[in-house]
Write a protein that holds these residues in place. Structure first.
Motif, PDB file in Angstrom:
ATOM      1  N   ASP A 147     -11.238   7.150 -40.448  1.00  0.00           N
ATOM      2  CA  ASP A 147     -10.700   5.806 -40.201  1.00  0.00           C
ATOM      3  C   ASP A 147      -9.508   5.817 -39.249  1.00  0.00           C
ATOM      4  OD1 ASP A 147      -8.766   6.946 -41.778  1.00  0.00           O
ATOM      5  OD2 ASP A 147      -8.822   5.424 -43.350  1.00  0.00           O
ATOM      6  N   GLY A 148      -9.223   6.994 -38.634  1.00  0.00           N
ATOM      7  CA  GLY A 148      -8.136   7.083 -37.664  1.00  0.00           C
ATOM      8  C   GLY A 148      -6.762   7.286 -38.272  1.00  0.00           C
ATOM      9  N   THR A 149      -6.722   7.669 -39.538  1.00  0.00           N
ATOM     10  CA  THR A 149      -5.440   7.922 -40.203  1.00  0.00           C
ATOM     11  C   THR A 149      -5.244   9.416 -40.460  1.00  0.00           C
ATOM     12  OG1 THR A 149      -6.346   7.694 -42.435  1.00  0.00           O
ATOM     13  CG2 THR A 149      -5.550   5.688 -41.356  1.00  0.00           C
ATOM     14  N   PHE A 150      -3.994   9.788 -40.679  1.00  0.00           N
ATOM     15  CA  PHE A 150      -3.677  11.162 -41.074  1.00  0.00           C
ATOM     16  C   PHE A 150      -3.300  11.228 -42.553  1.00  0.00           C
ATOM     17  CE2 PHE A 150      -0.947  14.886 -41.638  1.00  0.00           C
ATOM     18  CZ  PHE A 150      -1.725  15.866 -41.048  1.00  0.00           C
ATOM     19  N   ARG A 151      -2.819  10.121 -43.090  1.00  0.00           N
ATOM     20  CA  ARG A 151      -2.393  10.018 -44.494  1.00  0.00           C
ATOM     21  C   ARG A 151      -1.308  11.042 -44.824  1.00  0.00           C
ATOM     22  NH1 ARG A 151      -8.473   9.326 -47.174  1.00  0.00           N
ATOM     23  NH2 ARG A 151      -9.235   7.893 -45.550  1.00  0.00           N
ATOM     24  N   PRO A 152      -0.167  10.943 -44.135  1.00  0.00           N
ATOM     25  CA  PRO A 152       0.900  11.938 -44.276  1.00  0.00           C
ATOM     26  C   PRO A 152       1.485  12.047 -45.681  1.00  0.00           C
ATOM     27  CG  PRO A 152       1.666  10.016 -43.071  1.00  0.00           C
ATOM     28  CD  PRO A 152       0.185   9.892 -43.174  1.00  0.00           C
ATOM     29  N   LYS A 153       1.433  10.973 -46.457  1.00  0.00           N
ATOM     30  CA  LYS A 153       2.024  10.985 -47.797  1.00  0.00           C
ATOM     31  C   LYS A 153       1.038  11.470 -48.857  1.00  0.00           C
ATOM     32  CE  LYS A 153       5.834   9.125 -46.225  1.00  0.00           C
ATOM     33  NZ  LYS A 153       7.092   9.915 -46.116  1.00  0.00           N
TER      34      LYS A 153
END
Length: 321
Positions: free
Chosen positions: A296-302
């Motif tokens: 979905d184009g995210t990295f989800r850093p948290k």
């Protein structure tokens, strides 16, 4: 009270489950944080150790109860051939009297850690001329129930089995008692620090309380301080939060420093801004092929990192070109 009763039921009904809570990955950081502590006959604390007092103290930290004397420890566990040594095996020597009179803990790479009467807690090669000719045997007191690199809860068709098996065979990750890996559990910040400092072979004998929540008796204090010294961990914060889960952005920042990663082309993530502290580190991790974003184009850093995910990132970083 209900939780306590439940824990007791688990222990008695499924003793291997309770026993498997002991993490063997703590052993090397726990043992090496005492390097330099003086030898003391009859000693069993950081004020001073004798050889069996040291082995007993360290092993208690990973859930193994040893007898107090070297001779009695030599009777515990199972006999192991020298060529089959694994991290955590006890090694024995015949020094000042007939029979086992000196003991240490094997920590890999043909080295053992022990309380030397002349040097205190120190790491020595098994090929050292003095100890090589006095070596008499080894005993396995840790609960390894599978072959090196094999874990009871990681099947061959598991998505991260190759990476976990390779790291296990190289003893970069030891797992838990009874040969469990616990792939779906989260990695804590302390566990990550311990594995990284061990991999880098850093000196871990600084037991200074750099962070308010990491006391001198914490098993990972030396590993954490070693990473601070290498500028891998930022010491500007008062707390380290050792038991908190590792996040993807924290992994990116630590890995970028450990492996001195370089930036590649910008990879835009919908949830990572250029002003974020981890922006550069995330870009470096992606450029090195260690981690990628989601569809979905995210990295989800948290998002927190599981043990299986960490194993894959760790394996990729070690083998990155």
């Amino acid at each position: 009270m209900r939780k306590f009763i439940s824990a007791l039921l688990l222990f008695f009904l499924f003793p291997s489950f309770a026993y498997a809570n002991e993490s063997y990955d703590r052993l090397v950081p726990l043992a090496t944080k005492y390097v330099g502590v003086p030898y003391q006959f009859g000693g069993s604390s950081e004020k001073g150790f004798d050889c069996s007092g040291f082995t007993r103290h360290v092993m208690s930290g990973v859930g193994v109860e040893l007898a107090r004397t070297t001779a009695e420890q030599y009777k515990q566990g199972s006999a192991i051939k020298k060529e089959d040594l694994r991290v955590g095996d006890l090694v024995f020597f015949e020094t000042y009297k007939k029979g086992p009179s000196h003991a240490g803990i094997y920590i890999g790479d043909n080295r053992f850690i022990h309380a030397s009467s002349s040097k205190g807690i120190t790491v020595t090669s098994l090929d050292d001329s003095y100890y090589k000719k006095r070596y008499i045997g080894a005993r396995r007191v840790l609960a390894y129930e599978q072959a090196l690199g094999q874990f009871q809860d990681v099947r061959n068709d598991f998505w991260a089995s190759k990476e976990i098996e390779t790291l296990g065979k190289n003893e970069m990750i030891l797992g838990y008692a009874k040969s469990y890996f616990k792939p779906d559990e989260v990695m804590t910040r302390a566990e990550t620090a311990g594995l990284l400092a061990t991999y880098l072979k850093l000196n871990m004998n600084n037991r200074k309380e750099t962070f308010t929540d990491v006391t001198s008796d914490h098993w990972a204090v030396g590993a954490i301080n070693a990473l601070v010294k290498e500028n891998i961990v930022d010491k500007s914060n008062k707390q380290f939060q050792p038991d908190e889960p590792l996040t993807r952005e924290q992994l990116a920042m630590w890995f970028a420093e450990v492996w001195k990663l370089k930036r590649g082309a910008d990879v835009p993530f919908a949830d990572v801004k250029e002003t974020d502290a981890a922006y550069d580190a995330i870009e470096k991790l992606v450029a090195a092929g260690i981690a990628n974003g989601y569809e979905d184009g995210t990295f989800r850093p948290k998002e927190t990192v599981t043990r299986a995910q960490f194993a894959v990132f760790f394996y990729r970083a070690i083998n990155a070109k």
